[in-house]
Design a protein around this motif. Structure first.
Motif, PDB file in Angstrom:
ATOM      1  N   ARG A  99     -73.168   1.510  58.056  1.00  0.00           N
ATOM      2  CA  ARG A  99     -72.473   2.787  58.167  1.00  0.00           C
ATOM      3  C   ARG A  99     -72.501   3.228  59.624  1.00  0.00           C
ATOM      4  O   ARG A  99     -73.539   3.555  60.182  1.00  0.00           O
ATOM      5  N   SER A 100     -71.337   3.261  60.227  1.00  0.00           N
ATOM      6  CA  SER A 100     -71.299   3.604  61.658  1.00  0.00           C
ATOM      7  C   SER A 100     -71.609   5.078  61.893  1.00  0.00           C
ATOM      8  O   SER A 100     -71.979   5.470  62.995  1.00  0.00           O
ATOM      9  N   ASP A 101     -71.502   5.898  60.843  1.00  0.00           N
ATOM     10  CA  ASP A 101     -71.840   7.309  61.053  1.00  0.00           C
ATOM     11  C   ASP A 101     -73.339   7.554  60.958  1.00  0.00           C
ATOM     12  O   ASP A 101     -73.834   8.617  61.326  1.00  0.00           O
ATOM     13  N   LEU A 102     -74.079   6.576  60.469  1.00  0.00           N
ATOM     14  CA  LEU A 102     -75.529   6.739  60.361  1.00  0.00           C
ATOM     15  C   LEU A 102     -76.295   5.890  61.371  1.00  0.00           C
ATOM     16  O   LEU A 102     -77.407   6.227  61.754  1.00  0.00           O
ATOM     17  N   GLY A 129     -60.931   0.954  48.254  1.00  0.00           N
ATOM     18  CA  GLY A 129     -61.750   1.746  47.350  1.00  0.00           C
ATOM     19  C   GLY A 129     -62.194   3.079  47.919  1.00  0.00           C
ATOM     20  O   GLY A 129     -62.316   4.050  47.196  1.00  0.00           O
ATOM     21  N   ASN A 130     -62.436   3.119  49.216  1.00  0.00           N
ATOM     22  CA  ASN A 130     -62.929   4.362  49.805  1.00  0.00           C
ATOM     23  C   ASN A 130     -62.436   4.437  51.244  1.00  0.00           C
ATOM     24  O   ASN A 130     -63.174   4.138  52.183  1.00  0.00           O
ATOM     25  N   PRO A 131     -61.190   4.838  51.438  1.00  0.00           N
ATOM     26  CA  PRO A 131     -60.589   4.784  52.781  1.00  0.00           C
ATOM     27  C   PRO A 131     -61.327   5.636  53.807  1.00  0.00           C
ATOM     28  O   PRO A 131     -61.237   5.385  54.995  1.00  0.00           O
ATOM     29  N   ASP A 132     -62.069   6.632  53.360  1.00  0.00           N
ATOM     30  CA  ASP A 132     -62.720   7.504  54.332  1.00  0.00           C
ATOM     31  C   ASP A 132     -64.057   6.974  54.816  1.00  0.00           C
ATOM     32  O   ASP A 132     -64.675   7.574  55.688  1.00  0.00           O
ATOM     33  N   LEU A 133     -64.507   5.896  54.218  1.00  0.00           N
ATOM     34  CA  LEU A 133     -65.823   5.395  54.573  1.00  0.00           C
ATOM     35  C   LEU A 133     -65.826   4.862  55.998  1.00  0.00           C
ATOM     36  O   LEU A 133     -64.947   4.102  56.396  1.00  0.00           O
ATOM     37  N   GLN A 134     -66.867   5.234  56.775  1.00  0.00           N
ATOM     38  CA  GLN A 134     -66.949   4.739  58.150  1.00  0.00           C
ATOM     39  C   GLN A 134     -67.957   3.614  58.204  1.00  0.00           C
ATOM     40  O   GLN A 134     -69.152   3.826  57.995  1.00  0.00           O
TER      41      GLN A 134
END
Lengths: 315, 406, 279
Positions: free
Chosen positions: B143-146, B265-270
């Motif tokens: 996860r690039s946001d974490l 499945g989850n386009p908003d996932l970073q």
């Protein structure tokens, strides 16, 4: 040649008892008997005679498809190998455990379901049909849906009952989910056979019994159950035979992890994955023997309720 | 042999050989791959009427594919010409005498420009038995946001996850730890990264050396570190992908297919990707993929070789890579700018492919794999020394095809 | 009257329990079939929005070989196998239950033996036989094994029921002047109905849901049935499970079963209560 079946019974009962020469009626009866059985026998033997014999013959050889040059006749070595192997006995134990528990539950649940399906006053069609649907669903799909249901976060069952642990990674939980999946799926099989057996119990007998003062429980145990013995035997026998060979549910739910493998799975692994035809055939024969013993015990237990065991059911 | 009891009616040559007007049919038995029909159509055009490729689908699961093909090969069925072999089946099929060796021009063409790893997976005893079509390697997805910087070693990975756990963020590291081939893939990666071997070069001896033991330790540490998923010993590829997609995980070790899947499945996932972390640095990752082999019983081997070469040529590999999501085995394809959109991670994949590991090469691979996945499951219960002992013993039996598979 | 209403309510309540127990997991499958890739693993029992893509995919005529053709194969093969198995089984079961002839016990034993032998080892030899006879990948190629493995259950079930039918009925009918055929059709057949229809349902479900033979004895959509066809469904890529479409397919193929059972379940109880035995 019209084989007169008017009263074959008469030909025997009104006696030329003890005479070695068969009466015309007797001979006609035998001919009819063979004639009626012939098509079924021919089909069954044509399809399975060679494969069964071939399997038994294979079990006496070391034959691994991957190493075709090493093929040789080893008599009973394969049997020794399998019967002295820890994996085999673990699988055997698991299979026996699952079989006993699930069949016991199914017998009770099936009987309850059969009584409901037979006697319900409202919505007969609905109840009977919906009770049978689990048996009609493709096993693999049902197993998948159970797997999803028991996976933490994704599944409603895991979230409700299991809290933090993942049920499919714990041995006790896994066995529980496997048994649950089996019972849910195949109880209708029992229920259907038992319900058909229930339908044969004459209402008059039950009315007579209740007029004699018998309670519902007594009517059940003393009138209904004994008359249902043949149906119970068929249901128990075939369900146990199938339960012992459980494969799909375990394969999808745990893939055999945590030592939840069954004898069918271990046979499949050796035969199809390992391409070891000798060992695979040996395991098949052993499963067959185990299942035959179970069948023998059941038939002995149920005595004269077995098909063909008494003379034509003539009463 | 089985024909003894059977009443021989007319011999059957259904669908094998030639059709009505005498044109040669090459039967392709391939796993279900999206848009492969287009590739087949391309090659039929290129064949210019000399032969026609007919595509028969095999089941989705690798085991099912192998079962179907082995059953027919064992019976000497002439119906199959070109077959898709998983990279681990080459030795087995070759030893059993079911596939033909690639020699001469065909061999040169198959080897030209192909990456070494996939070529190794298509060879047995120094001979080439299949032409690599596509390959696969696992990456570390995070996860690039974490996470700012991707960890390079397994220890770093566990530490980074622990940090996230303390901070109350999603922290789980997803790995395919169920009792199946996926677990063997992971373990093989760790062993190779630790410089170890499971099986000798000739595939006859079980080795399980220090590197393998180190890999066992790493696996056990991971499983008991508190950052692995609670479902680790029941998780397969898609379970891991779905959990990551639902934001329950911070890291996952998985194949590149997850990129497209998670976008849908989850386009908003970073998320980003990096090389799979190893023991002292990036890992030597296990390669997967499919090779094309020609059946020993094929009645048109020449046409079959030609068809196979066409199906896996540079142009078609690029088409399959972009449209079917299968990474190519020919290096030049990676440089093609058209690959950028579907494969933003192609650089990482190529890097890993150049430093890849193969699973033990032996005809008894299925046996070995079954034993390894059983002995190592569940990963939490591994005791490095004792497990290594047990593995050595049972693996040897498996390689000799003695004893019983679990 | 109040008692009857009370009883009805009571039974109604019990019925609801049964239906819930039986159908809850099925509803889960239905729910999964209406989920798209984004919501597949959200753990909701009832999907927030109904996504019919899965159904559209498998029912699309352009994908005829994916599901529709296997569905046709399944229906045809299962119906034919059931019909033949029930007929042959009835004949044999009648003989076993009513007639006396040598070899009866042996026959019963052999049919049980066939039911007991693990089918997984029989598949490969069977494959080779069918290949050489040209039956591989054909309808008869599946129908014959299905009949074979359904017969033991059919014979056992039917003979258990035939045994229960009293001899006197047949004799009485004949003494009343009926021909053997009339005796059979008017007296015996109705009483045999419970057993016959029970057997038919069980055999049909066996043929309908079989996977092992379907996957081993077929290779194209010419004869592949639905359970085997499910293994050929693909997700968008190699490792993606096509859960949605598989569940949609499972829902659709359960419908014929429901119809079959709905049709036959009433006839199971028709039997003795139809009044053949009066007083």
């Amino acid at each position: 040649m019209s084989i007169s079946t008017t009263t074959p019974a008469t030909a025997v009962e009104t006696g030329r008892a003890g005479k070695p020469v068969l009466s015309e009626g007797r001979r006609a009866e035998r001919r009819l008997g063979w004639l009626l059985c012939a098509p079924a026998v021919i089909v069954m033997l044509a399809v399975t005679a060679w494969p069964i014999i071939y399997s038994v013959w294979l079990s006496l050889q070391r034959y691994d498809l991957k190493f075709p040059d090493q093929r040789q006749f080893v008599w009973f070595d394969n049997y020794v190998t399998v019967l002295s192997n820890g994996y085999w006995w673990t699988a055997f134990g698991v299979t026996a455990f699952i079989t006993v528990i699930s069949v016991a539950i199914e017998l009770v649940l099936g009987m309850v379901l059969a009584l409901i399906m037979h006697r319900t006053l409202v919505g007969r069609g609905l109840v009977r049909t919906s009770a049978l649907i689990p048996y009609g669903i493709v096993t693999v799909v049902a197993a998948f849906s159970w797997r999803y249901a028991w996976t933490p976060k994704t599944g409603y069952l895991a979230n409700t009952f299991a809290g933090e642990t993942a049920p499919l990674t714990d041995r006790a939980w896994s066995l529980f989910t496997i048994i649950l999946a089996e019972v849910w799926k195949t109880t209708p099989f029992m229920a259907l056979l038992l319900m058909a057996g229930l339908a044969l119990v004459p209402e008059d007998l039950l009315k007579a019994a209740s007029m004699d003062g018998a309670s519902a429980w007594q009517r059940f145990t003393k009138v209904i159950l004994p008359l249902m013995k043949p149906a119970i035997l068929v249901a128990l026998l075939f369900r146990t035979l199938d339960a012992f060979r459980i494969f799909d549910n375990i394969f999808v739910l745990t893939a055999g992890a945590q030592e939840t493998s069954s004898v069918s799975m271990i046979t499949y692994n050796n035969l199809i994955k390992g391409l070891n035809l000798g060992i695979g055939a040996t395991m098949s024969v052993l499963i067959f023997v185990a299942v035959a013993i179970i069948a023998y015990v059941f038939i002995k237990l149920f005595g004269t309720s077995a098909p063909g065991s008494d003379d034509g059911g003539r009463r | 042999m089985a024909l003894g009891a059977a009443i021989l009616v007319a011999p059957v040559l259904a669908a094998c050989g030639s059709d009505g007007d005498g044109r040669t049919i090459v039967n392709l038995y391939y796993a279900p791959e999206d848009k492969l029909e287009d590739v087949v159509a391309n090659c039929n055009e290129a064949a210019g009427g000399r032969y026609e490729i007919v595509y028969t689908k095999l089941p989705r699961e690798a085991d099912g594919q192998r079962e179907q093909m082995v059953r027919r090969l064992a019976a000497g069925d002439a119906d199959m010409d070109v077959m898709s072999l998983d990279v681990t089946w080459t030795a087995e099929f070759a030893e059993a005498g079911w596939i033909q060796e690639w020699t001469g021009d065909a061999k040169d063409e198959a080897e030209n420009g192909t990456l070494q790893g996939p070529l190794d997976s298509a060879s047995w005893e120094g001979k080439l038995f299949a032409a690599p079509k596509n390959t696969n390697v696992q990456l570390l997805w995070y996860r690039s946001d974490l996470v700012d910087e991707a960890p390079e070693t397994f220890d770093d990975l566990i530490a980074a996850a622990r940090q996230l756990k303390d901070a109350g963020d999603p922290y789980v590291v997803g790995m395919t730890g169920a009792q199946y081939e996926g677990l063997v893939v992971q373990y093989n990666t760790l062993t190779a990264s630790a410089g170890g071997r499971l099986v000798s070069e000739d595939g006859k001896q079980a080795v399980v050396d220090e590197g393998a033991v180190k890999a066992l330790e790493t696996l056990k540490n991971f499983a008991t570190s508190g950052v692995a998923s609670t479902s680790l010993s029941n998780a397969k590829e898609d379970d891991v992908r779905l959990a990551f997609q639902n934001e329950q995980m911070a890291f996952q070790l998985n194949w590149p297919y997850v990129y497209a899947a998670m976008q849908t499945g989850n386009p908003d996932l970073q998320f980003e990707w990096a090389r799979y972390p190893g023991i002292d640095g990036p890992a030597k990752v296990t390669i997967g993929g499919f090779n094309l082999a020609v059946s020993k019983y094929s009645e048109h081997p020449e046409e079959a070789f030609e068809a196979a070469l066409c199906l896996r040529n540079e142009e078609n590999q690029k088409y399959s890579a972009i449209n079917s999501g299968v990474p190519p085995t020919i290096e030049a394809v990676y440089d093609d700018p058209e690959m950028d959109e579907a494969y933003p991670m192609k650089e990482t994949i190529l890097e890993e492919l150049k430093d890849a590991a193969v699973r033990p090469v032996t005809p008894a691979y299925q046996n070995a794999s079954t034993i390894i996945s059983t002995v190592l499951s569940p990963p939490q219960d591994i005791d490095p020394q004792r497990t290594a002992e047990r593995l050595r013993e049972e693996l040897q039996d498996a390689l000799d095809s003695k004893g019983v598979l679990p | 009257m109040a008692e009857t209403t009370g009883k009805k309510v009571g039974w109604g309540f019990v019925n609801v329990l049964v239906v819930i127990y039986a159908l809850f997991p099925v509803l889960w499958i239905v729910s999964l079939s209406f989920k798209g890739p984004e919501t597949l693993s959200d753990g909701n029992f009832i999907p927030r929005e109904l996504n019919t893509d899965n159904y559209a995919l498998i029912l699309d005529p352009a994908n005829f070989g994916l599901f529709l053709r296997p569905l046709i194969n399944s229906i045809g093969i299962a119906l034919i196998s059931t019909a033949i198995a029930v007929v042959l089984g009835t004949m044999a079961a009648y003989a076993i239950a009513r007639l006396s002839f040598p070899g009866k016990g042996l026959l019963v034993g052999i049919s049980l033996l066939i039911a007991m032998f693990p089918q997984v080892s029989l598949v490969s030899p069977l494959f080779e036989i069918e290949r050489s006879l040209g039956l591989f990948d054909t309808w008869p190629g599946l129908i014959l094994p299905y009949i074979t493995f359904a017969l033991p259950l059919a014979i056992y079930t039917l003979s258990a029921f035939f045994r229960e039918i009293p001899w006197e009925l047949e004799k009485a009918a004949k003494m009343d002047g009926a021909t053997p055929t009339q005796a059979f059709t008017k007296v015996i057949a109705p009483l045999a109905a419970p057993g016959v229809f029970t057997t038919a349902i069980l055999v049909f479900i066996f043929c309908w849901n079989d996977f092992l033979f379907a996957i081993s004895l077929t290779s194209t959509e010419a004869s592949r049935t639905v359970p085997a066809a499910l293994s050929f469904f693909t997700g968008a890529s190699q490792f993606e499970d096509p859960t949605g479409s598989v569940c949609a397919a499972a829902v659709i193929i359960t419908i014929p079963i429901v119809l079959f059972v709905l049709f036959f379940q009433r006839r199971i109880v028709a039997g003795l209560t139809s009044g053949a035995v009066k007083g």
